[in-house]
Scaffold this motif. Structure first.
Motif, PDB file in Angstrom:
ATOM      1  N   VAL A 271      59.958  55.380 -11.595  1.00  0.00           N
ATOM      2  CA  VAL A 271      59.950  54.204 -12.205  1.00  0.00           C
ATOM      3  C   VAL A 271      59.285  52.973 -11.356  1.00  0.00           C
ATOM      4  N   THR A 272      58.713  52.287 -11.713  1.00  0.00           N
ATOM      5  CA  THR A 272      58.267  50.933 -11.495  1.00  0.00           C
ATOM      6  C   THR A 272      58.181  49.956 -12.326  1.00  0.00           C
ATOM      7  N   PHE A 273      58.586  48.746 -12.095  1.00  0.00           N
ATOM      8  CA  PHE A 273      58.772  47.745 -13.344  1.00  0.00           C
ATOM      9  C   PHE A 273      58.073  46.480 -12.886  1.00  0.00           C
ATOM     10  N   ARG A 274      57.571  45.671 -13.750  1.00  0.00           N
ATOM     11  CA  ARG A 274      56.903  44.485 -13.475  1.00  0.00           C
ATOM     12  C   ARG A 274      57.836  43.480 -14.569  1.00  0.00           C
ATOM     13  N   PRO A 275      58.503  42.622 -13.911  1.00  0.00           N
ATOM     14  CA  PRO A 275      59.455  41.669 -14.811  1.00  0.00           C
ATOM     15  C   PRO A 275      58.439  40.593 -15.079  1.00  0.00           C
ATOM     16  N   MET A 276      58.569  40.039 -16.741  1.00  0.00           N
ATOM     17  CA  MET A 276      57.593  39.175 -17.101  1.00  0.00           C
ATOM     18  C   MET A 276      58.391  38.348 -18.016  1.00  0.00           C
ATOM     19  N   SER A 277      57.815  37.079 -18.264  1.00  0.00           N
ATOM     20  CA  SER A 277      58.562  36.030 -19.081  1.00  0.00           C
ATOM     21  C   SER A 277      57.703  35.341 -19.987  1.00  0.00           C
ATOM     22  N   ILE A 278      57.933  35.357 -21.222  1.00  0.00           N
ATOM     23  CA  ILE A 278      57.148  34.801 -22.177  1.00  0.00           C
ATOM     24  C   ILE A 278      56.556  32.999 -21.746  1.00  0.00           C
ATOM     25  N   GLU A 279      57.430  32.408 -21.043  1.00  0.00           N
ATOM     26  CA  GLU A 279      57.339  31.055 -20.505  1.00  0.00           C
ATOM     27  C   GLU A 279      56.155  30.914 -19.635  1.00  0.00           C
ATOM     28  N   LYS A 280      55.549  32.324 -18.982  1.00  0.00           N
ATOM     29  CA  LYS A 280      54.317  32.264 -18.272  1.00  0.00           C
ATOM     30  C   LYS A 280      53.316  32.790 -19.102  1.00  0.00           C
ATOM     31  N   LYS A 281      53.153  32.636 -20.402  1.00  0.00           N
ATOM     32  CA  LYS A 281      52.236  32.916 -21.139  1.00  0.00           C
ATOM     33  C   LYS A 281      50.949  32.371 -20.724  1.00  0.00           C
ATOM     34  N   GLY A 282      49.912  33.370 -20.396  1.00  0.00           N
ATOM     35  CA  GLY A 282      48.649  33.206 -20.016  1.00  0.00           C
ATOM     36  C   GLY A 282      48.373  32.941 -18.578  1.00  0.00           C
ATOM     37  N   ASN A 283      49.611  33.123 -17.868  1.00  0.00           N
ATOM     38  CA  ASN A 283      49.475  32.892 -16.483  1.00  0.00           C
ATOM     39  C   ASN A 283      50.516  33.690 -15.764  1.00  0.00           C
ATOM     40  N   HIS A 284      50.549  35.294 -16.078  1.00  0.00           N
ATOM     41  CA  HIS A 284      51.362  36.045 -15.389  1.00  0.00           C
ATOM     42  C   HIS A 284      50.918  36.642 -13.968  1.00  0.00           C
ATOM     43  N   THR A 285      51.746  36.180 -12.959  1.00  0.00           N
ATOM     44  CA  THR A 285      51.392  36.207 -11.585  1.00  0.00           C
ATOM     45  C   THR A 285      52.426  37.660 -10.964  1.00  0.00           C
ATOM     46  N   GLU A 286      53.356  38.125 -11.841  1.00  0.00           N
ATOM     47  CA  GLU A 286      54.109  39.217 -11.096  1.00  0.00           C
ATOM     48  C   GLU A 286      53.668  40.470 -10.820  1.00  0.00           C
ATOM     49  N   ASN A 287      54.020  41.236  -9.813  1.00  0.00           N
ATOM     50  CA  ASN A 287      53.560  42.446  -9.329  1.00  0.00           C
ATOM     51  C   ASN A 287      54.828  43.480  -9.747  1.00  0.00           C
ATOM     52  N   TRP A 288      54.347  44.931  -9.858  1.00  0.00           N
ATOM     53  CA  TRP A 288      55.211  45.829 -10.069  1.00  0.00           C
ATOM     54  C   TRP A 288      56.156  46.078  -8.797  1.00  0.00           C
ATOM     55  N   LEU A 289      57.281  46.517  -9.270  1.00  0.00           N
ATOM     56  CA  LEU A 289      58.180  46.822  -7.983  1.00  0.00           C
ATOM     57  C   LEU A 289      58.790  48.491  -8.163  1.00  0.00           C
ATOM     58  N   ALA A 290      58.884  49.075  -7.052  1.00  0.00           N
ATOM     59  CA  ALA A 290      59.251  50.437  -7.215  1.00  0.00           C
ATOM     60  C   ALA A 290      60.912  50.038  -7.560  1.00  0.00           C
ATOM     61  N   LYS A 291      61.413  51.149  -8.359  1.00  0.00           N
ATOM     62  CA  LYS A 291      62.886  51.277  -8.517  1.00  0.00           C
ATOM     63  C   LYS A 291      63.560  52.503  -8.150  1.00  0.00           C
ATOM     64  N   GLU A 292      64.746  52.403  -7.665  1.00  0.00           N
ATOM     65  CA  GLU A 292      65.457  53.757  -7.320  1.00  0.00           C
ATOM     66  C   GLU A 292      66.991  53.297  -7.519  1.00  0.00           C
ATOM     67  N   LEU A 293      67.835  54.449  -7.444  1.00  0.00           N
ATOM     68  CA  LEU A 293      69.267  54.216  -7.570  1.00  0.00           C
ATOM     69  C   LEU A 293      69.817  54.249  -5.959  1.00  0.00           C
ATOM     70  N   ASP A 294      70.961  53.493  -5.589  1.00  0.00           N
ATOM     71  CA  ASP A 294      71.538  53.693  -4.542  1.00  0.00           C
ATOM     72  C   ASP A 294      72.616  54.880  -4.585  1.00  0.00           C
ATOM     73  N   GLU A 295      73.289  54.898  -3.495  1.00  0.00           N
ATOM     74  CA  GLU A 295      74.447  56.037  -3.507  1.00  0.00           C
ATOM     75  C   GLU A 295      75.484  55.779  -4.509  1.00  0.00           C
ATOM     76  N   ASN A 296      75.490  54.592  -5.186  1.00  0.00           N
ATOM     77  CA  ASN A 296      76.595  54.312  -6.092  1.00  0.00           C
ATOM     78  C   ASN A 296      75.913  54.399  -7.465  1.00  0.00           C
ATOM     79  N   LYS A 297      74.620  54.953  -7.683  1.00  0.00           N
ATOM     80  CA  LYS A 297      74.019  55.325  -9.070  1.00  0.00           C
ATOM     81  C   LYS A 297      73.458  53.726  -9.341  1.00  0.00           C
TER      82      LYS A 297
END
Length: 507
Positions: A473-499
């Motif tokens: 899973v990778t995730f790119r957080p986005m916000s409607i407040e930045k409509k027309g000017n989204h600059t976020e990147n994708w982040l690789a996601k994982e679970l730690d030892e506590n899930k």
């Protein structure tokens, strides 16, 4: 070609289904190494295989898009072998009907209406174990001999995964259990002279570059014939007083289909031991130590490299931006499929709960990415139906590259699944379509109270990890407040030892 065969099979008043051997010669023969006792016995291999696959697997046929054929291993003909660090159990394959693959030269000499015993393939279902890593996997291997080899040697049935006839001349093709092509090799006089990948697949280019040489590549094609048979009752005697006598007559249609591959010249750079029966790129090749330099046969990559490629893909970012902004004011799902040729396919139906694509638009297409939206309030993760649709796309041959990505755009941003292991993903696709993971999904995703967006992604990662999906899973957080000017990147996601969900530590 219609009704090319017609014969009496049995006298009966009830229908009997008979499984025929797929792509097989009459002589069912395997090379069996006479070294030390194999640890991987037939019973162990069968137990492992049964834990991974259904007794009868639906495999994709090539003569008709979307059509599937039931197949199963013939364990009665299984043989165990060992050579060096590898152990195998190989079986013939049983299926309904008969299937044959021939190269272009053999096609010039063969009349489909005339039976020629030596025009045949040798096909094995292989369970392979690496004795060092302990890892096991399964795949289908098909030997397609050249015309001269088939006619003059009659030795094709002697070839196996760990043994090649010193004079073998022809192709060795590897397929996943679901029928999708992995890769292949061309042999000439017992030596490797060419590497085969899916036609127009960029993996062949990466293979060339990693070997640091210029190679000549071209497309080659084989012709595949399937005998599609059906039974009919025919009255042959008797009367109403003494009883009617019927014969079951089988009618068969011979259906040809051309399949093409990309063949690149193989140049020995000293890294291949000519005495090693396990050449690089065989379907059972272990994952390399550096996952970003994966062998194209069963490639692997890291979630971090996947997130990095997504974040530097300007065209994808633009498409996601547009879909995210549109999604905030649209109650219907929408999306696109991008083909490996660079075209964009838009859905033919967009509704609140689904989108669908025209069969004529997607037929024969290879996908590089597939994205769709979940309108506000419908969740930020893939649904079980989404994952089954993804598996169907793989089964139908639309997904052939590890670079394929699958995304969901929601009010929270863009969640993208990247393939990290092609072999694990192939197994996952087969099992999730069969419903093997429905209970796990219900327990790990639906059975947990709905929480935050992060909590939903956390549950999805738990499911994908538990089912050994070959997906990250990778995730790119986005916000409607930045409509027309989204600059976020994708982040690789994982679970730690506590899930609990965390960002992967990418360098």
């Amino acid at each position: 070609m219609k009704h090319i065969r017609k014969w009496k099979k049995w006298r009966t008043l009830t229908y009997i289904s008979v499984l025929g051997t797929l792509l097989a010669c009459t002589e069912q023969m395997l090379h069996d190494d006479n070294s030390s006792t194999d640890e991987l016995t037939v019973s162990v291999a069968r137990q492992w295989y049964d834990s991974q696959y259904a007794p009868v697997v639906m495999t994709r046929t090539c003569e008709e898009e979307g059509k599937e054929l039931p197949v199963k291993p013939d364990w009665a003909g299984a043989k165990a072998s060992s050579w060096g660090r590898f152990e195998t159990v190989e079986t013939p394959i049983l299926t309904n009907g008969v299937h044959l693959i021939i190269d272009s030269e053999t096609a010039l000499h063969w009349d489909p209406c005339t039976k020629v015993d030596y025009i045949c393939n040798t096909t094995r279902m292989v369970v392979l174990k690496d004795k060092i890593t302990g890892k096991m996997r399964s795949f289908v291997m098909i030997f397609v001999g050249s015309y001269d080899y088939l006619k003059n040697t009659r030795n094709i049935a002697k070839n196996s995964y760990l043994y090649r006839d010193p004079d073998y001349d022809g192709l060795v093709l590897f397929y996943a259990i679901n029928g999708s092509f992995i890769n292949g090799w061309r042999y000439s006089d017992g030596k490797i002279v060419g590497y085969l990948s899916p036609s127009c697949d960029t993996q062949s280019e990466s293979f060339v570059s990693t070997r640091g040489m210029q190679q000549v590549c071209h497309d080659i094609c084989t012709t595949e014939y399937s005998y599609n048979c059906h039974d009919e009752y025919v009255l042959v005697g008797g009367d109403m007083e003494t009883g009617l006598i019927y014969d079951t007559v089988t009618y068969c249609d011979l259906v040809p289909y051309e399949r093409c591959y990309r063949e690149c010249e193989f140049v020995d750079d000293g890294k291949v031991d000519p005495n090693n029966p396990y050449p690089p790129g065989g379907a059972g090749n272990p994952e390399p130590e550096d996952p970003d330099k994966s062998n194209p046969s069963l490639p692997v990559k890291t979630p971090c490299s996947g997130a990095s490629k997504l974040s530097t893909n300007a065209e994808l970012k633009k498409l996601v931006d547009e879909l995210f902004d549109k999604n905030s004011i649209n109650a219907s799902e929408d999306g696109w499929i991008k083909t490996e040729a660079g075209g964009i396919i838009k859905p033919s139906v967009t509704e609140t709960g689904r989108i669908s694509y025209s069969l004529s638009d997607i037929s024969g297409q290879k996908y590089s990415e597939q994205y769709h939206s979940h309108p506000v309030g419908q969740g930020c993760i893939t649904s079980l139906a989404d994952l089954k649709a993804l598996a169907l796309a793989y089964t139908n041959g639309h997904i052939v590259s590890i670079n394929f990505t699958y995304g969901v755009v929601s009010e929270a941003g863009c969640l993208t699944l990247v393939i990290t292991s092609m072999s694990d993903f192939a197994t996952f696709a087969s099992k999730i379509r069969a419903g093997n993971y429905d209970v796990i999904w219900n327990n790990t995703v639906l059975g947990v109270p709905v929480g935050t967006f992060d909590g939903s992604i956390e549950k999805l990662i738990n499911f994908l990890d538990t089912s050994i999906s070959g997906l990250a899973v990778t995730f790119r957080p986005m916000s409607i407040e930045k409509k027309g000017n989204h600059t976020e990147n994708w982040l690789a996601k994982e679970l730690d030892e506590n899930k609990k969900i965390i960002n992967s530590e990418c360098k």
